[in-house]
Scaffold this active site. Structure first.
Site, PDB file in Angstrom:
ATOM      1  N   HIS A 124      -3.724   6.025   3.225  1.00 23.51           N
ATOM      2  CA  HIS A 124      -4.457   4.818   2.872  1.00 23.51           C
ATOM      3  C   HIS A 124      -3.826   3.566   3.475  1.00 23.51           C
ATOM      4  CE1 HIS A 124      -6.034   1.613   0.189  1.00 23.51           C
ATOM      5  NE2 HIS A 124      -7.092   2.394   0.079  1.00 23.51           N
TER       6      HIS A 124
ATOM      7  N   ASP B  48       0.844  -1.196   0.000  1.00 17.32           N
ATOM      8  CA  ASP B  48       0.000   0.000   0.000  1.00 17.32           C
ATOM      9  C   ASP B  48       0.880   1.247   0.000  1.00 17.32           C
ATOM     10  OD1 ASP B  48      -2.298   1.835   0.719  1.00 17.32           O
ATOM     11  OD2 ASP B  48      -3.304  -0.081   0.969  1.00 17.32           O
TER      12      ASP B  48
ATOM     13  N   SER C 240     -12.725  -2.868   1.362  1.00 16.34           N
ATOM     14  CA  SER C 240     -12.830  -4.168   1.999  1.00 16.34           C
ATOM     15  C   SER C 240     -11.522  -4.911   2.177  1.00 16.34           C
ATOM     16  CB  SER C 240     -13.809  -5.040   1.212  1.00 16.34           C
ATOM     17  OG  SER C 240     -15.049  -4.405   1.132  1.00 16.34           O
TER      18      SER C 240
END
Length: 701
Positions: free
Chosen positions: A189, A139, A506
């Site tokens: 994020h 990420d 999710s």
């Protein structure tokens, strides 16, 4: 003679100039390509030298080492390099190359969510086992100072960890393991998703009083291996493959990444599918997001069968807001507005009327700042630049995203087109229209879970008879940790909080006390049923809502390993020579006759049929007994749409040993079905204690 020599010198200079210009142009046209070579293969050269030698064969005036961006050599073979189109084509024609494709840029696509899934703090947990689980997060990095990542009370990392702490002071207990340079998160994020997966318990977390409660991850004692591959512009293929290459070799147990392409790509021109295939071959499950291109059909971009793909759905907490106009009329809408409501703090309310070049309600082409400064603006379209004009608030008319609440640096509320028209009538019929946007509040949503409007839908455009997304999990109004320096609203300098409410596509992590049972199938057939409506169907939510407690005791599992996926690729017309390069062994397409992709031992069943024509098909499946009882009997129950005929043979399964396998066939026929339609069915195997539920969907274009 002198004249001729002068002409030759001039011609030589001209040719040199053309060649130099051509070379410069070629260099300018070069961009990063991925050259994928499959599994590690024996060679007379070490892998890195092999990659350089391949580049030497195609380069004339370019240094291979300068062109090389990455050499993938820890878990699979391949490289990323700066190439021209011609050079890429030459490599693609070489022996030993699986695929060559341009490196694309992918986009990034909780105090209540785990309670909503019945994963409460009272669930029995094996903390010793859980603390040895390593979750690889691919990420934007992490903000390690967050309380969600406190290392207090954790043991040193497990011995299987082969990674390193790079460019950061890691926790001395070893619970942070960074394997990529610059792992600090400046976008937020990665911090958010990591805390959802394995955040420690943090009391009294909230966003300025909103969503107040105890923030925690699914497996709070698990370890995080953070691989930073995403920056403000997105996440590139070459970095994603480098993270997979490292994570697999480092010894992670699970890999998560919430990124997605704009559209689905061929499996071996898709960095996520490639990395996840090699992860699967090493016993590592990859969980990823369906994407944020909903609510349109065929938009799911992560579709590889060996990945767990999650849609985003709502929880029973919804964040709403209201705007009150000068005539004391309240209009409800969606927003996460943290700014306190001030009594009598009304502001002039205006609507951008537009002109010859501006559409009515268009706030993208900004007018004179003096027109909007100090006012609340009613808009149909806007750019973030409007927040720098000094407006006091914005009312956004948009029917497509009323289920989703966003954060902005000023009070903003999204309202329906009907309510927008009422507000416009108020403006047009009032001498001095004013309004006040209130602070947001929480309401109970009895309809949850529903698939988010932004969540990408199936069908799977690469392998139509494999259902994607697989499952849904909470992805709306999720409170979790945030980078302290990341803009809360995405607008520069808006750094207000440590925890925010955010859309999360999710991240799927769950009760980890029985890690040996964690495979894709157990989560799918223990999922909580969701029901079709005008807004959602099996193509949007797959098997249903994640049910983490039941997933650890499934009763039966649908085992599928590398050889099963290889056969699926063979049945999908992939080249056998290429498949051998991917697997690195003598894998070949078995059987004298080819099957279909739906022969894969998958826990769900999908069938793509032509509209207006009758159809018939069969699904062969194998289940393995992993329940607590050696001797058990399962009986099949079938529910099917009235347009389908579904039968299971045999309808009873008898097991006398653990790990024993049994086969059965599901037959479906019916039709004709109209265009753009779905017809669902469900097969449930029950032994009185377990319910092993497989969804089926027959669909047309």
């Amino acid at each position: 003679m002198t004249s001729l020599l002068s002409h030759l010198v001039a011609l030589a200079f001209f040719i040199s100039f053309i060649l130099l210009f051509s070379s410069a142009s070629s260099n300018e046209e070069r961009k990063v390509y991925i050259v994928y070579m499959g599994a590690q293969h024996s060679s007379q050269y070490p892998t890195y030298e092999l990659h350089l030698n391949l580049l030497k064969e195609i380069f004339v005036n370019c240094s291979p080492s300068e062109s090389l961006v990455y050499s993938y050599q820890r878990s699979f073979s391949g490289f990323a390099a700066k190439l021209s189109i011609d050079e890429a084509e030459k490599l693609n024609d070489m022996e030993g190359i699986v695929s060559v494709f341009p490196s694309k840029t992918l986009k990034l696509r909780t105090t209540r969510s785990w309670d909503f899934l019945n994963l409460s703090q009272r669930v029995n947990r094996n903390l010793t086992l859980e603390s040895d689980i390593i979750i690889g997060m691919i990420d934007t990095g992490i903000w390690p100072e967050s309380k969600s990542f406190s290392g207090q009370g954790l043991r040193p990392p497990p011995r299987k960890w082969k990674g390193a702490c790079v460019n950061m002071t890691c926790n001395n207990l070893g619970d942070y393991m960074f394997s990529e340079p610059s792992p600090r998160d400046f976008q937020g994020h990665g911090t958010h998703t990591a805390s959802i997966a394995a955040g420690r318990t943090v009391s009294h977390a909230s966003l300025y009083g909103l969503a107040k409660g105890m923030a925690r991850g699914a497996v709070p004692s698990a370890r995080l291996a953070v691989y930073k591959v995403c920056w403000w512009f997105g996440c590139t293929d070459q970095d994603i493959l480098a993270a997979f290459d490292d994570a697999i070799s480092d010894g992670v147990d699970i890999i998560s990444l919430s990124v997605a392409y704009a559209i689905a790509a061929d499996y071996f021109q898709d960095s996520i599918a490639i990395g996840a295939f090699h992860a699967m071959a090493n016993g590592i499950l990859t969980s990823t997001a369906a994407g944020n291109a909903g609510p349109y059909r065929g938009t799911v971009s992560n579709v590889a069968p060996w990945t767990l793909v999650a849609a985003a759905s709502s929880i029973d907490r919804h964040i709403i807001d209201k705007v009150v106009t000068g005539n004391h009329v309240s209009t409800l809408g969606a927003s996460v507005n943290t700014f306190a409501t001030k009594n009598r703090d009304d502001h002039p309310l205006i609507y951008m009327q537009g002109n010859a070049t501006i559409l009515p309600g268009d706030c993208t082409a900004l007018p004179d700042i003096n027109m909007v400064k100090g006012k609340i603006v009613l808009c149909k379209y806007f750019y973030d630049e409007i927040f720098s004009t000094g407006i006091k608030g914005l009312i956004f008319i948009d029917d497509s995203s009323l289920d989703v609440s966003f954060i902005y640096p000023v009070p903003v509320i999204t309202v329906s087109s009907v309510d927008g028209l009422n507000l416009l009538n108020y403006i047009n019929n009032t001498k001095n229209p004013v309004a006040n946007i209130h602070k947001s509040e929480e309401v109970f949503d009895s309809e949850a879970p529903l698939v988010a409007s932004f969540s990408s839908r199936g069908p799977n455009t690469i392998t139509p008879d494999i259902l994607k997304p697989d499952i849904s999990a909470p992805g709306i109004d999720i409170l979790a940790a945030w980078s302290r320096v990341a803009p809360v609203s995405g607008i520069i300098n808006d750094t207000r909080v440590h925890y925010i409410i955010y859309l999360c596509s999710s991240t799927l992590f769950f009760e980890a006390s029985e890690i040996s049972h964690f495979n894709l199938s157990s989560m799918l057939y223990t999922a909580k049923p969701m029901y079709p409506s005008a807004r959602q169907d099996e193509l949007s939510y797959g098997a249903g809502q994640l049910n983490p407690v039941k997933a650890v005791d499934p009763g039966l599992v649908y085992d599928a390993g590398a050889s099963d996926y290889v056969q699926m690729l063979c049945n999908s017309a992939y080249n056998e020579t290429m498949i051998k390069m991917v697997t690195g062994d003598a894998s070949s397409c078995s059987g004298s006759s080819k099957g279909t992709a739906r022969d894969l031992n998958y826990p769900s069943m999908a069938l793509h049929v032509q509209s207006g024509k009758a159809f018939a098909a069969k699904f062969l499946r194998t289940v393995t007994n992993v329940g607590g009882a050696r001797r058990c009997r399962y009986k099949a129950e079938v529910w099917a749409d009235h347009r389908l005929n579904v039968a299971v043979n045999p309808s009873k399964l008898k097991f006398s040993e653990l790990k024993e396998k049994r086969q059965f066939t599901v037959s479906v026929s019916g039709g004709p079905l109209p265009g753009n339609s779905t017809a669902p069915a469900t097969v449930i195997w029950s032994d009185g204690e377990h319910q092993v539920r497989s969804v089926m969907v027959v669909y047309t274009d």
